[in-house]
Design an enzyme around this catalytic site. Structure first.
Site, short mmCIF file in Angstrom:
data_model
loop_
_atom_site.label_atom_id
_atom_site.label_comp_id
_atom_site.label_asym_id
_atom_site.label_seq_id
_atom_site.Cartn_x
_atom_site.Cartn_y
_atom_site.Cartn_z
N HIS A 127 25.21 -15.59 -12.56
CA HIS A 127 26.67 -15.68 -12.40
C HIS A 127 27.36 -14.33 -12.56
O HIS A 127 28.57 -14.28 -12.81
CB HIS A 127 27.24 -16.69 -13.40
CG HIS A 127 28.40 -17.47 -12.88
ND1 HIS A 127 29.70 -17.20 -13.24
CD2 HIS A 127 28.46 -18.52 -12.03
CE1 HIS A 127 30.52 -18.06 -12.63
NE2 HIS A 127 29.78 -18.87 -11.88
N HIS A 142 26.71 -20.24 -0.03
CA HIS A 142 27.37 -20.59 -1.29
C HIS A 142 28.45 -21.63 -0.99
O HIS A 142 29.24 -21.47 -0.07
CB HIS A 142 27.99 -19.32 -1.86
CG HIS A 142 28.70 -19.49 -3.16
ND1 HIS A 142 30.08 -19.52 -3.26
CD2 HIS A 142 28.23 -19.62 -4.42
CE1 HIS A 142 30.43 -19.64 -4.53
NE2 HIS A 142 29.33 -19.71 -5.25
#
Length: 382
Positions: free
Chosen positions: A185, A285
């Site tokens: 992340h 994504h």
């Protein structure tokens, strides 16, 4: 055919939908949003409307070029996300005009079905066993989890051990029948990312995601030297020009452009073709809503180097709204044995429940990223 009007809808949990109307009654839907900055992207759509109102919606490439190139300052997440949603809506109109799925207009299908993965755990991963079991029972065969919580530039090895224990929990529960990806992340800085990537090596992960922020992609060289696990990145890169150095350096294995951030279907198709020339896989994504996912599926259907698709059903962000709530045909995203079928409806292949969207927009949202701090009070990456 001319574009006559557009409408923006801010809907829970954290999404922004765009509806583009034409004088022939055809309507297209897109999802232009930056998570936490929906209002800024809405303003960007309003600004860009000067380029598409009154224009022929079928001239997608020309409109894309006008929106991107006639601004002296180009790119960035908010502008590119606005262009992305507009582009998605234009392709939806074009597919409906020709009564064909978008993928048929992009060369046709190259696959019969599409593998998808789901999220398990949350920002602070907790009870994984129940979540993994539930996903397996629902037909999911691949999961992604957040790896760490706050991580300083140099931090405790206890946090590394905690990540490994969580991954080990899934591996012990499912063996090798469940593929696992770990999302760093962008929370982990280079020094600790090398340590974590090496520590996760024994668990045979599907990939590690965004081991460092995309602004620090030069660090991927060092990280790649500490692991043979495939490295994925790209959700915070917004055009083919952003991706170009990543291709040339060659230290990533999987790119993850977001079709609501990286210029929409038009631009991500070009990015994916560039990736194929560099022998890189694509896994778009998409922790967003149903329109963004529908756009991804259209691209995936005609893009041979796509190997899996993220989808957000049940993700921890989806509170007061979820992926299927705004569709009249929610079964379109039902997965079986880890796959979904390729839709055959026109345009993006979904039917948006406009009444539900209008009602939800009355509630709206003000979602923003949480602010995290390290143990010494300094701001941490979220």
């Amino acid at each position: 055919m001319k574009i006559t009007n557009y409408n923006l809808y801010t809907v829970p949990p954290r999404w922004l939908f765009l509806e583009i109307e034409t004088d022939e009654g055809l309507v297209g839907w897109g999802e232009p949003v930056v998570e936490g900055r929906a209002d800024v992207v809405a303003a960007a759509v309003h600004s860009l409307s000067r380029y598409f109102l009154g224009q022929d919606p079928l001239r997608i490439e020309d409109l894309w070029q006008a929106m991107y190139r006639t601004g002296f300052y180009r790119g960035g997440p908010e502008v590119m996300s606005a262009i992305s949603g507009i582009d998605q809506a234009l392709w939806d109109i074009k597919g409906k005009y020709y009564n064909a799925p978008v993928y048929e207009l992009l060369g046709g299908r190259c696959r019969d079905r599409l593998r998808v993965y789901s999220w398990v755990g949350g920002d602070r991963p907790g009870d994984l066993e129940n979540g993994v079991n539930a996903l397996w029972e629902s037909g999911c065969t691949a999961v992604k989890m957040n790896g760490t919580e706050e991580m300083h530039y140099i931090d405790s090895y206890r946090k590394i051990d905690d990540v490994c224990k969580r991954v080990e929990t899934i591996r012990n529960l499912m063996g090798m029948k469940m593929d696992i990806a770990v999302d760093f992340h962008g929370r982990v800085h280079k020094s600790m990312a090398k340590v974590l990537a090496h520590a996760l090596e024994p668990y045979h992960l599907m990939f590690i995601e965004e081991p460092v922020l995309s602004q620090n992609n030069e660090a991927l060289r060092d990280i790649a030297n500490h692991t043979v696990t495939p490295i994925a990145t790209g959700e915070r890169m917004f055009s083919r020009w952003d991706f170009k150095p990543l291709f040339e350096d060659g230290y990533a294995d999987i790119i993850q452009p977001d079709l609501s951030h990286a210029g929409g279907i038009s631009e991500v198709k070009k990015i994916a073709v560039m990736a194929e020339a560099y022998d890189m896989a694509v896994a778009p994504h998409c922790p967003l809503g149903p329109i963004a996912l529908a756009a991804c599926v259209q691209l995936d259907a005609c893009t041979p180097n796509v190997f899996i698709q993220e989808q957000s059903l049940g993700i921890h962000y989806n509170k007061k709204g979820d992926l299927l709530d705004y569709l009249t045909n929610p079964s379109i995203f039902k997965f079986k044995d880890g796959f979904i079928d390729i839709p055959d409806g026109p345009g993006l292949g979904i039917e948006v429940n406009k009444e539900k969207v209008i009602e939800a927009a009355k509630v709206g949202h003000a979602w923003s990223n949480p602010v995290w701090r390290n143990y010494d009070g300094t701001i941490a990456e979220w």
